[in-house]
Design a protein around this motif. Structure first.
Motif, PDB file in Angstrom:
ATOM      1  N   SER A 133     -10.852  66.557  33.123  1.00  0.00           N
ATOM      2  CA  SER A 133      -9.659  65.809  32.698  1.00  0.00           C
ATOM      3  C   SER A 133      -9.845  65.164  31.338  1.00  0.00           C
ATOM      4  O   SER A 133      -8.853  64.807  30.675  1.00  0.00           O
ATOM      5  CB  SER A 133      -9.317  64.745  33.737  1.00  0.00           C
ATOM      6  N   GLN A 134     -11.106  65.009  30.901  1.00  0.00           N
ATOM      7  CA  GLN A 134     -11.340  64.423  29.580  1.00  0.00           C
ATOM      8  C   GLN A 134     -10.928  65.366  28.452  1.00  0.00           C
ATOM      9  O   GLN A 134     -10.752  64.934  27.318  1.00  0.00           O
ATOM     10  CB  GLN A 134     -12.817  64.050  29.440  1.00  0.00           C
ATOM     11  N   PHE A 135     -10.774  66.666  28.750  1.00  0.00           N
ATOM     12  CA  PHE A 135     -10.346  67.625  27.733  1.00  0.00           C
ATOM     13  C   PHE A 135      -8.825  67.810  27.718  1.00  0.00           C
ATOM     14  O   PHE A 135      -8.305  68.442  26.804  1.00  0.00           O
ATOM     15  CB  PHE A 135     -11.017  68.982  27.976  1.00  0.00           C
ATOM     16  N   GLY A 136      -8.143  67.302  28.719  1.00  0.00           N
ATOM     17  CA  GLY A 136      -6.693  67.439  28.797  1.00  0.00           C
ATOM     18  C   GLY A 136      -6.231  67.351  30.243  1.00  0.00           C
ATOM     19  O   GLY A 136      -7.037  67.297  31.172  1.00  0.00           O
ATOM     20  N   CYS A 137      -4.951  67.316  30.422  1.00  0.00           N
ATOM     21  CA  CYS A 137      -4.379  67.198  31.763  1.00  0.00           C
ATOM     22  C   CYS A 137      -4.627  68.494  32.535  1.00  0.00           C
ATOM     23  O   CYS A 137      -4.272  69.575  32.081  1.00  0.00           O
ATOM     24  CB  CYS A 137      -2.885  66.902  31.672  1.00  0.00           C
ATOM     25  N   VAL A 138      -5.256  68.363  33.710  1.00  0.00           N
ATOM     26  CA  VAL A 138      -5.596  69.506  34.548  1.00  0.00           C
ATOM     27  C   VAL A 138      -4.464  69.730  35.540  1.00  0.00           C
ATOM     28  O   VAL A 138      -4.078  68.816  36.275  1.00  0.00           O
ATOM     29  CB  VAL A 138      -6.930  69.285  35.280  1.00  0.00           C
ATOM     30  N   GLN A 139      -3.955  70.949  35.581  1.00  0.00           N
ATOM     31  CA  GLN A 139      -2.867  71.276  36.501  1.00  0.00           C
ATOM     32  C   GLN A 139      -3.374  71.636  37.894  1.00  0.00           C
ATOM     33  O   GLN A 139      -2.828  71.181  38.901  1.00  0.00           O
ATOM     34  CB  GLN A 139      -2.055  72.444  35.934  1.00  0.00           C
ATOM     35  N   VAL A 179      -7.034  75.247  35.530  1.00  0.00           N
ATOM     36  CA  VAL A 179      -5.794  75.513  34.822  1.00  0.00           C
ATOM     37  C   VAL A 179      -5.320  74.220  34.167  1.00  0.00           C
ATOM     38  O   VAL A 179      -5.079  73.220  34.857  1.00  0.00           O
ATOM     39  CB  VAL A 179      -4.707  76.060  35.771  1.00  0.00           C
ATOM     40  N   PHE A 180      -5.228  74.228  32.836  1.00  0.00           N
ATOM     41  CA  PHE A 180      -4.748  73.068  32.080  1.00  0.00           C
ATOM     42  C   PHE A 180      -3.250  73.200  31.825  1.00  0.00           C
ATOM     43  O   PHE A 180      -2.673  74.289  31.908  1.00  0.00           O
ATOM     44  CB  PHE A 180      -5.491  72.965  30.747  1.00  0.00           C
ATOM     45  N   GLN A 181      -2.653  72.087  31.471  1.00  0.00           N
ATOM     46  CA  GLN A 181      -1.238  72.099  31.107  1.00  0.00           C
ATOM     47  C   GLN A 181      -1.019  72.562  29.681  1.00  0.00           C
ATOM     48  O   GLN A 181       0.051  73.079  29.350  1.00  0.00           O
ATOM     49  CB  GLN A 181      -0.630  70.706  31.312  1.00  0.00           C
ATOM     50  N   ASN A 182      -2.033  72.381  28.823  1.00  0.00           N
ATOM     51  CA  ASN A 182      -1.944  72.797  27.418  1.00  0.00           C
ATOM     52  C   ASN A 182      -3.078  73.757  27.105  1.00  0.00           C
ATOM     53  O   ASN A 182      -4.209  73.596  27.600  1.00  0.00           O
ATOM     54  CB  ASN A 182      -2.003  71.588  26.476  1.00  0.00           C
ATOM     55  N   SER A 183      -2.795  74.742  26.276  1.00  0.00           N
ATOM     56  CA  SER A 183      -3.823  75.710  25.904  1.00  0.00           C
ATOM     57  C   SER A 183      -4.910  75.108  25.015  1.00  0.00           C
ATOM     58  O   SER A 183      -6.027  75.624  24.964  1.00  0.00           O
ATOM     59  CB  SER A 183      -3.170  76.898  25.189  1.00  0.00           C
ATOM     60  N   SER A 184      -4.611  74.014  24.318  1.00  0.00           N
ATOM     61  CA  SER A 184      -5.617  73.389  23.463  1.00  0.00           C
ATOM     62  C   SER A 184      -6.759  72.790  24.268  1.00  0.00           C
ATOM     63  O   SER A 184      -7.866  72.603  23.743  1.00  0.00           O
ATOM     64  CB  SER A 184      -4.966  72.314  22.592  1.00  0.00           C
TER      65      SER A 184
END
Length: 282
Positions: free
Chosen positions: A77-83, A119-124
């Motif tokens: 989750s530190q890299f982005g929102c996890v779906q 699976v992240f919400q953003n590809s970045s």
């Protein structure tokens, strides 16, 4: 998979053969030993599903047993929102289609290293996870996130194996309702197919146009069953003759004898007609 022997700076990511990025994983900040986690962007052309979009899915290898789906979700989750997070024993296709079963009706999971799909919400977020510095380990157990191991983990799993009777009955009722609904839908689909493939007395099939975009089905299971039943009735309605070989031979002999007798009768009738013919010039 052995990592490359080339030295990497602490502020850079470590790339190993196969296109995987090596991430350092420690159970606590005081742990001396570290675990290696290998991540890679998930790119499978054959698997075209919305559960694992290729531009937002991160593939994990060498996931330790003490990392559950909740722990993996909080780590990344530190890299982005996890779906979503999915852990499996072996890499493969996405979740099988079918009813969602409760944990009480599933077989016991194997304890061991697993593979995962994040699976992240953003590809970045995928690029951010791959470019994580090699010298900065990911911490599994912290003060805010306590992860139990050893005897404490076994006690927790044992206590979670019990279920309240009312809650279990509710899950069973929910499953049976879904099962009855699927059976009704299947029966309705078979009735529609039978209506479309309905035959009249002469054997003609009434073909009707189905929903837009659906392919026509020349035969259905219900129509094949009706055709087979009709053939069986026709066979039973006919007299069973020449069942044995000797009966068949006797029938052939009788037919040949009848033909010979008819031939002789025809010869005699022709001879009699010729004898009755008289020459009458006037």
């Amino acid at each position: 998979m052995a990592p490359s022997k080339k030295k990497h700076a602490s502020g850079l990511s470590c790339i190993v053969p196969g296109g995987f990025t090596e991430l350092s994983l420690k159970f606590t900040s005081d742990s001396v030993a570290s675990h290696k986690l290998y991540v890679k962007e998930h790119k499978v052309r054959a698997e075209k599903t919305s559960h694992r979009p290729m531009d937002r899915t991160l593939f994990l290898l060498n996931v330790p047993p003490y990392c559950s789906e909740v722990v993996i979700k909080e780590l990344f989750s530190q890299f982005g929102c996890v779906q979503s997070v999915e852990l499996r024993d072996h890499p493969g296709s996405s979740q099988e289609s079918g009813p969602t079963l409760s944990r009480f009706f599933k077989p016991a999971e194997k304890q061991g290293f697993k593979v995962g799909y994040v699976v992240f919400q953003n590809s970045s977020s995928v690029s951010a996870a791959k470019s994580h510095p090699h010298g900065t380990p990911l911490l599994v157990c912290t003060e805010q996130r306590a992860v139990k191991t050893g005897v404490q983990k076994w006690i927790q799993q044992y206590m979670q194996s019990f279920s309240h009777p009312d809650r279990l009955q509710q899950k069973v009722d929910s499953f049976m309702q879904d099962y009855d609904k699927r059976k009704e839908e299947e029966a309705e689909r078979q009735r529609k197919e039978a209506k479309q493939q309905e035959q009249d007395e002469e054997g003609w099939v009434t073909v009707s146009r189905g929903p837009k975009g659906t392919k026509g089905r020349p035969h259905s299971e219900a129509a094949n069953k009706r055709t087979l039943a009709k053939e069986i009735r026709n066979r039973k309605s006919k007299e069973l003759m020449n069942f044995y070989t000797w009966q068949h031979k006797n029938t052939q002999k009788e037919q040949i004898a009848d033909l010979r007798k008819k031939f002789e009768d025809d010869k005699q009738r022709i001879a009699l007609l010729r004898a009755q013919r008289k020459f009458r010039p006037y």
